[in-house]
Design a protein around this motif. Sequence first.
Motif, PDB file in Angstrom:
ATOM      1  N   VAL A  30      47.980  83.924  63.818  1.00 26.60           N
ATOM      2  CA  VAL A  30      49.087  82.649  63.481  1.00 26.60           C
ATOM      3  C   VAL A  30      48.287  81.234  63.988  1.00 26.60           C
ATOM      4  CG1 VAL A  30      51.256  81.613  63.898  1.00 26.60           C
ATOM      5  CG2 VAL A  30      51.001  84.002  63.545  1.00 26.60           C
ATOM      6  N   PRO A  31      48.191  80.194  63.222  1.00 30.17           N
ATOM      7  CA  PRO A  31      47.849  78.977  63.953  1.00 30.17           C
ATOM      8  C   PRO A  31      48.448  78.648  65.182  1.00 30.17           C
ATOM      9  CG  PRO A  31      48.425  78.877  61.530  1.00 30.17           C
ATOM     10  CD  PRO A  31      48.842  80.061  61.950  1.00 30.17           C
ATOM     11  N   GLU A  32      47.645  78.221  66.249  1.00 34.75           N
ATOM     12  CA  GLU A  32      48.000  78.003  67.438  1.00 34.75           C
ATOM     13  C   GLU A  32      49.137  77.224  67.550  1.00 34.75           C
ATOM     14  OE1 GLU A  32      46.085  76.443  71.881  1.00 34.75           O
ATOM     15  OE2 GLU A  32      44.877  76.454  69.807  1.00 34.75           O
ATOM     16  N   GLY A  33      50.071  77.755  68.513  1.00 37.62           N
ATOM     17  CA  GLY A  33      51.439  76.674  68.671  1.00 37.62           C
ATOM     18  C   GLY A  33      52.520  77.029  67.670  1.00 37.62           C
ATOM     19  N   LYS A  34      52.236  77.890  66.518  1.00 35.15           N
ATOM     20  CA  LYS A  34      53.167  78.255  65.481  1.00 35.15           C
ATOM     21  C   LYS A  34      54.333  79.142  66.078  1.00 35.15           C
ATOM     22  CE  LYS A  34      51.649  75.959  62.076  1.00 35.15           C
ATOM     23  NZ  LYS A  34      52.279  75.036  61.099  1.00 35.15           N
ATOM     24  N   VAL A  35      54.013  80.026  66.698  1.00 35.86           N
ATOM     25  CA  VAL A  35      54.960  81.046  67.204  1.00 35.86           C
ATOM     26  C   VAL A  35      54.641  81.540  68.659  1.00 35.86           C
ATOM     27  CG1 VAL A  35      56.466  83.192  67.152  1.00 35.86           C
ATOM     28  CG2 VAL A  35      55.481  81.943  65.020  1.00 35.86           C
ATOM     29  N   MET A  74      53.129  94.465  72.484  1.00 36.62           N
ATOM     30  CA  MET A  74      54.514  94.413  71.635  1.00 36.62           C
ATOM     31  C   MET A  74      55.185  93.209  72.181  1.00 36.62           C
ATOM     32  SD  MET A  74      57.506  97.267  71.856  1.00 36.62           S
ATOM     33  CE  MET A  74      57.342  98.458  70.504  1.00 36.62           C
ATOM     34  N   THR A  75      55.914  92.705  71.182  1.00 40.66           N
ATOM     35  CA  THR A  75      56.799  91.530  71.456  1.00 40.66           C
ATOM     36  C   THR A  75      58.089  92.053  72.501  1.00 40.66           C
ATOM     37  OG1 THR A  75      58.362  92.066  69.653  1.00 40.66           O
ATOM     38  CG2 THR A  75      56.210  90.261  69.210  1.00 40.66           C
ATOM     39  N   ALA A  76      58.244  91.245  73.413  1.00 45.46           N
ATOM     40  CA  ALA A  76      59.284  91.921  74.540  1.00 45.46           C
ATOM     41  C   ALA A  76      60.680  91.873  73.915  1.00 45.46           C
ATOM     42  CB  ALA A  76      59.383  90.946  75.600  1.00 45.46           C
ATOM     43  N   THR A  77      60.711  91.221  72.724  1.00 41.14           N
ATOM     44  CA  THR A  77      62.339  91.219  72.058  1.00 41.14           C
ATOM     45  C   THR A  77      62.062  91.429  70.637  1.00 41.14           C
ATOM     46  OG1 THR A  77      62.362  88.933  71.402  1.00 41.14           O
ATOM     47  CG2 THR A  77      63.047  89.355  73.701  1.00 41.14           C
ATOM     48  N   ALA A  82      64.816  81.843  65.331  1.00 42.07           N
ATOM     49  CA  ALA A  82      63.927  80.702  65.445  1.00 42.07           C
ATOM     50  C   ALA A  82      62.375  81.058  65.043  1.00 42.07           C
ATOM     51  CB  ALA A  82      64.033  80.200  66.820  1.00 42.07           C
ATOM     52  N   GLU A  83      61.901  82.217  65.420  1.00 46.14           N
ATOM     53  CA  GLU A  83      60.633  82.703  65.078  1.00 46.14           C
ATOM     54  C   GLU A  83      60.356  82.923  63.533  1.00 46.14           C
ATOM     55  OE1 GLU A  83      59.726  84.898  69.435  1.00 46.14           O
ATOM     56  OE2 GLU A  83      60.547  85.915  67.719  1.00 46.14           O
ATOM     57  N   PHE A  84      61.495  83.592  62.938  1.00 44.14           N
ATOM     58  CA  PHE A  84      61.336  83.774  61.604  1.00 44.14           C
ATOM     59  C   PHE A  84      61.471  82.723  60.688  1.00 44.14           C
ATOM     60  CE2 PHE A  84      62.749  85.661  57.731  1.00 44.14           C
ATOM     61  CZ  PHE A  84      62.228  86.850  57.404  1.00 44.14           C
ATOM     62  N   ALA A  85      62.226  81.596  61.383  1.00 41.39           N
ATOM     63  CA  ALA A  85      62.109  80.309  60.627  1.00 41.39           C
ATOM     64  C   ALA A  85      61.047  79.660  60.290  1.00 41.39           C
ATOM     65  CB  ALA A  85      63.154  79.423  61.105  1.00 41.39           C
ATOM     66  N   LYS A  86      60.063  79.924  61.421  1.00 47.18           N
ATOM     67  CA  LYS A  86      58.505  79.413  61.617  1.00 47.18           C
ATOM     68  C   LYS A  86      57.906  80.139  60.269  1.00 47.18           C
ATOM     69  CE  LYS A  86      58.901  77.756  66.295  1.00 47.18           C
ATOM     70  NZ  LYS A  86      58.001  78.003  67.453  1.00 47.18           N
ATOM     71  N   PHE A  87      58.092  81.295  60.222  1.00 50.84           N
ATOM     72  CA  PHE A  87      57.473  82.094  59.195  1.00 50.84           C
ATOM     73  C   PHE A  87      57.937  81.635  57.837  1.00 50.84           C
ATOM     74  CE2 PHE A  87      58.195  86.078  56.550  1.00 50.84           C
ATOM     75  CZ  PHE A  87      56.824  86.209  56.167  1.00 50.84           C
ATOM     76  N   ILE A  88      58.984  81.555  57.720  1.00 49.48           N
ATOM     77  CA  ILE A  88      59.572  81.085  56.278  1.00 49.48           C
ATOM     78  C   ILE A  88      59.070  79.616  55.858  1.00 49.48           C
ATOM     79  CG2 ILE A  88      61.790  80.552  55.072  1.00 49.48           C
ATOM     80  CD1 ILE A  88      61.392  83.591  55.389  1.00 49.48           C
ATOM     81  N   ALA A  89      59.006  78.795  57.054  1.00 43.16           N
ATOM     82  CA  ALA A  89      58.705  77.402  56.619  1.00 43.16           C
ATOM     83  C   ALA A  89      57.327  77.372  56.353  1.00 43.16           C
ATOM     84  CB  ALA A  89      58.797  76.277  58.014  1.00 43.16           C
ATOM     85  N   ALA A  90      56.268  78.245  56.877  1.00 43.36           N
ATOM     86  CA  ALA A  90      54.709  78.160  56.776  1.00 43.36           C
ATOM     87  C   ALA A  90      54.365  78.834  55.591  1.00 43.36           C
ATOM     88  CB  ALA A  90      54.224  78.711  58.151  1.00 43.36           C
ATOM     89  N   THR A  91      55.265  79.941  55.219  1.00 46.00           N
ATOM     90  CA  THR A  91      54.756  80.667  54.223  1.00 46.00           C
ATOM     91  C   THR A  91      55.433  80.605  52.698  1.00 46.00           C
ATOM     92  OG1 THR A  91      56.150  82.693  54.727  1.00 46.00           O
ATOM     93  CG2 THR A  91      53.892  82.594  55.757  1.00 46.00           C
ATOM     94  N   GLY A  92      56.654  80.222  52.868  1.00 46.19           N
ATOM     95  CA  GLY A  92      57.526  80.169  51.803  1.00 46.19           C
ATOM     96  C   GLY A  92      57.948  81.486  51.270  1.00 46.19           C
ATOM     97  N   TRP A 166      51.647  88.204  59.012  1.00 50.20           N
ATOM     98  CA  TRP A 166      51.386  87.008  59.240  1.00 50.20           C
ATOM     99  C   TRP A 166      51.007  86.484  60.556  1.00 50.20           C
ATOM    100  CZ3 TRP A 166      55.018  82.919  61.591  1.00 50.20           C
ATOM    101  CH2 TRP A 166      54.524  81.599  61.448  1.00 50.20           C
ATOM    102  N   VAL A 167      51.422  87.265  61.538  1.00 54.81           N
ATOM    103  CA  VAL A 167      51.145  87.086  62.988  1.00 54.81           C
ATOM    104  C   VAL A 167      49.957  87.816  63.458  1.00 54.81           C
ATOM    105  CG1 VAL A 167      53.363  86.152  63.598  1.00 54.81           C
ATOM    106  CG2 VAL A 167      52.877  88.503  63.854  1.00 54.81           C
ATOM    107  N   GLY A 168      49.398  88.470  62.648  1.00 51.53           N
ATOM    108  CA  GLY A 168      48.224  89.443  62.682  1.00 51.53           C
ATOM    109  C   GLY A 168      48.462  90.712  63.356  1.00 51.53           C
ATOM    110  N   GLY A 169      49.724  91.071  63.478  1.00 48.17           N
ATOM    111  CA  GLY A 169      50.202  92.205  63.858  1.00 48.17           C
ATOM    112  C   GLY A 169      50.585  93.542  62.886  1.00 48.17           C
TER     113      GLY A 169
END
Length: 315
Positions: A30-35, A74-77, A82-92, A166-169
Amino acid sequence: MASETRCTSCCSPSRAAKASRTGLPSAGPVPEGKVNHTIVNIPGGRGLIGTKTPRIENDGEGPLRPTRISPFRMTATTITNAEFAKFIAATGHTTEAETFGWSFVFWQQVPDAIGLTRGVAGVEWWRRVDGAIWSAPNGPGSEGACLPDNPVVHVSWNDAKAYAAWVGGRLPSEAEWEHAARGGQGDVAFPWGDDEPDDEAFTPCNIWQGDFPHFNTAADGYQTTAPAKSFEPNAYGLFNLVGNVWEWTADPFRVKSLKRSVQARLHAARGFKVSKGGSFLCHRSYCYRYRIAARSGTSPDSSTTHQGFRVVWSD
């Protein structure tokens, strides 16, 4: 009361129809600062999967068996709104709930303004609600229920896989998920050990308390989803591994059994994926699947108000 065709267990209803998959975004960092995920290092080594004391044997919980686990992160949560909204905004990206035009909502969460809805045969507490999507989880007009720090819901396996790419995982395997949930404690029932949650005094996770599906006392503090980072983390620093929302894994749902009833259920569940951890709707009297070894199978295009995911990265 009209009903949808029931084609899986009562934990997570599955869509009877199939839709074409949306294209997956290209994998990569993911581009730095996105998530800014909080990420936990999970040690590798000898892991365990299953249990020597299965409670729902027809789900394939046992036997307990060793497995070799490579280190991973692994993501702690679970992934939040909020995280998913960034994905939607970035990728459509268009979620499958949006593509279908509807998703499953627990009956108590359906706003009065929605009017009549259809239920799932035999588990009528699951209602088909037109317009229920991740950003309006209870249907049109419920955007206020999409709290930024709560787990994103109404995401199918395909949607979860797209975010992970999208986050490389990727999504965790069932063995990785169980290894992480155990936190190095061995064959324990829960991420905190073997102490059983109850309806009053001991509420270490977000599950149902009371008379399912009629009345939830919310003794744990929550009627529906809790913030993704709530309750005490396990020994590895992971939050809400059981209860709150079911978590997609990468693995197909399979059970080794010679029982005809199990084989018939598996035949109907071809292509289903394993979910782990249970949800805020689980109760020992109804769905005793908020245990580490417990598992459920759901079609990869299905979505509900209690289904989420977390992401892992290989070291």
